[in-house]
Design a protein around this motif. Sequence first.
Motif, PDB file in Angstrom:
ATOM      1  N   ARG A  96       0.842  -1.209   0.000  1.00 22.74           N
ATOM      2  CA  ARG A  96       0.000   0.000   0.000  1.00 22.74           C
ATOM      3  C   ARG A  96       0.875   1.256   0.000  1.00 22.74           C
ATOM      4  N   ASP A  97       1.952   1.210   0.786  1.00 18.72           N
ATOM      5  CA  ASP A  97       2.888   2.335   0.780  1.00 18.72           C
ATOM      6  C   ASP A  97       3.512   2.509  -0.603  1.00 18.72           C
ATOM      7  N   GLU A  99       2.196   1.643  -3.474  1.00 18.32           N
ATOM      8  CA  GLU A  99       1.185   2.173  -4.399  1.00 18.32           C
ATOM      9  C   GLU A  99       1.043   3.683  -4.234  1.00 18.32           C
ATOM     10  N   GLU A 100       1.063   4.148  -2.991  1.00 22.80           N
ATOM     11  CA  GLU A 100       0.940   5.594  -2.745  1.00 22.80           C
ATOM     12  C   GLU A 100       2.141   6.352  -3.309  1.00 22.80           C
ATOM     13  N   THR A 104       1.988   9.105  -6.446  1.00 19.63           N
ATOM     14  CA  THR A 104       2.488  10.478  -6.307  1.00 19.63           C
ATOM     15  C   THR A 104       3.494  10.794  -7.407  1.00 19.63           C
TER      16      THR A 104
END
Length: 921
Positions: A96-97, A99-100, A104
Amino acid sequence: MKRPRAAVFPTLLFIVTVAVSAQDSNGGGQSSPSLQIGEGVASRQSGRQNSTPAESKIAAAKLQIQANPKKTQGYNDLTLAYVRRTRETANPVYFRDAEEALATGLTFAPNDFQLEKTHVALLLGEQRFAEAKKRAIALNRQTPDDVTTYGYMAEADIALGDYQDAETSAQWMLNLLPYNVPGLLLAAELRELYGDPEGALQCLDRAYTQTSPNETEELAWIANQMALVRIHSGNRQAAVQALDRAEQLFPEYPYTIENRAQVYVAQGKTSEAIALLRRLPQTPHVLYELAKAEAAAGLSTEAELAYANFERAAKPLINAPANVNRELILYYASRAAGSPAAAQQALDLAQHEVARRHDVWTLDAYSWTLYVNGKYSEADLQIRKALAVGVRSDEIFDHAGQIALRVNKQTDAARYFEVAMQLHGSREAGSREAGSAEIGSSENAGSPEYAQVVPAPAAAALHVAVDVTNSLPAGSLPVNGKLNVTDTDVAPVPAALLMPRPTETERIIRTMQRRVTLNPKEAGAYSGLGAALLQRARETGDVEDYQLAEQSLKKSLDLVSGDLSATAPLATMAEVCMGEHRFEDALSYAQKALALGSGDLSPFAISGDAYADMGEYEKAGVAYSRLISDPDSQARTAYVRDSRLAYLKFISGDTDGAIRLMQSAVTAGVEVRLPSENLAWLYFELGEFYFQRGNAQAANHAYLTALTTHPGDYRALAGLGKVRANQGRYKEAILLYQKAIAVVPMPIYLAELGDVYTKAGDTAEAEKQYQLVEYIGLLGHINQVLHNRDLALFYADHDRNLSESLALAHKEFEVRHDVYTWDALAWALYKNRKYQEAKDAMDNALHFGTRDSLLFFHAGIIEAKLGDADQAQESLKRALEVNPHFHVLFADQARQQLALYEKQPLQTAGGTNSHGPRDVQ
């Protein structure tokens, strides 16, 4: 083999495109946890005092983003680091990190090629193989020569069962970049799938050898793959050894724990296996393995509970990209005998899976569900498809045997059961390596379709011994013997060799400058320009070229990050840092280059150089030992390796061994047609070793050959000047030093020239040179960093600025602790009347046994001052025995000091400058 191996493609910056999610069984045999993960191992690893490789990369990427929030490189690196951290911890929360971070980065550059590739890596990690393959193919069409995208295509194809396409892509990787680590790992995966475990181990061994020692998790991963190959081949003893190595490298690694549990189950040590599995996060896959272990141990109640928990966790993931469908299929199939509903559940789920992928593990699960549903002929057809690939799994062969019995193929059944028993390890392999002929081979084992999936290295080439002196060519120059060289032995140096000639370097610089002007976003052009500027710095000694090279290389690295194409600028940046004596920075860049796994071994040489200059000789030897040969570039590897090992030989006191290795390096350098300056440096180093050995004639020949190879070479000119001065040919020596200084005004050469003037009786001219030394030492920060040690020795030798001498020696000691820094510190301490401290420092300088007359001379003078007459006399005698003409001033002083022992009480002495062989480049 109880289950398939994980999607193996943890490389390409070792970006860990390996499944670490609910199930990796669709993609292969290394276990992977599910999305329902607890703290467990992740919390233990995050509590380490030292950062893991991924944690270090995360921190570095965040610093990049903080410094420049709109620069995409930081987000790209951060995404890759989070993917890597997912594998380190077996905790998919980091996806998840990732993907973020990726999202960005894409807001700033929606079509950035590097970010798009990283997106594919993330998809592979999340087991979204079909989508990853589609995107990778599109990127490949956009940039057909990009090695990384071939790897991504191959990994997706392996997971989906498209092995022929995977093989084609993997071969393209190895054609474009031979022996790159990602390609080797893919080749290992394919070779084992094709029934060639020995070939798989060769690839894994090579990949392991080429991986940076700092990449501890990556090394542990590869060691686990080695263990799995051996487990699958029945060689449990070797598997345990590989797992022990993995545990030492990366303690509490979840994959090591699970694989060790697998060995325990195979050995009947079910209690130990259960204890290990209960230490892991209770993911669906771990629950399944735990249930099997508990059932094998006779713990039926516990096993049923674990199976029930497994089913509850696995069913919600059936349609997720990351799932444990194969385990769920086999679980339902195991219940089929008493439950037609379970049999139908197994078949429905298997048909669901085989519709989207047809790897051997899915085909095996499908065939087994057909079997339990009474569809024997169709089951036989499907299991034969799996076996046709060549995979050697005890579980698949056992299934094949039972199916063959049902279709009345008794002979086939007997053969399948025999292979299953062998692979299961009912008899220990002992000293037999996995994959030997004893196990047997599939029909595909020798097929050309996979034999070329990696250039097949000879077994001997995988383990190059560090000490190769016994097999070296003798060379044209003598190794030992001390010749008394007279004026008539050596002719004057031809005038044509005294001036530098234009090289190709200037043309290359102009070409690269035009390229970057025409295409400011061409990373390769900036990298090439940086390399050319570094080469010019080597040729001219101009420190400004180091700074220009660094600027160009940074621009290259701004354009490529986390990619195999970054290897060249990273490695060149490491060399620039070495040239500027920034040893820690050099190590950092070299290790970053190695982490990419491109197959380029030169960063190991740079790492070794940095360690050697810092006095970490054991670490240097380890780094140099990684410089293994391959059939395509054996001579180039030999030149790089042997020139480095020669220096370590010299430091250890084996000057003859150093000469033999340097002769080998020269021979290899000639064979690969090194640029003239690089080849001249090899001859110069050979000359230095001869001079240290006291063989002035051979040293003269080597220096002269260096000058012939590269006219105007300032090192060779100074080397010849040193020889001429010790022959008493001062006029020639002065001319040679003047020519060297005209190219590069090195303080050490100015000091040596001043000493020649002193010896010739021209003290006024000597003082001019000494003043120039002091002046140059004050010019610019880089000059000060580069020449701290030389200036410290110069001041101490000539009794000038003695407090500054000690300050400079201490400053140098802050960054390196090699033999010659200890020596400089000892000499500066002595001249500042700190005699006992000087003796302690000198003991450290002599610790490794280096046979350098100047070291022995310094030791003798210090020992004399402390009143140890016997030891002082011994040290001074050794100085003259090793090389009677080791210094234009000090050699005479050593003889005079020894003469005093016979006539009167010992007196103290002083002296002039010193140095050992030049720094390894």
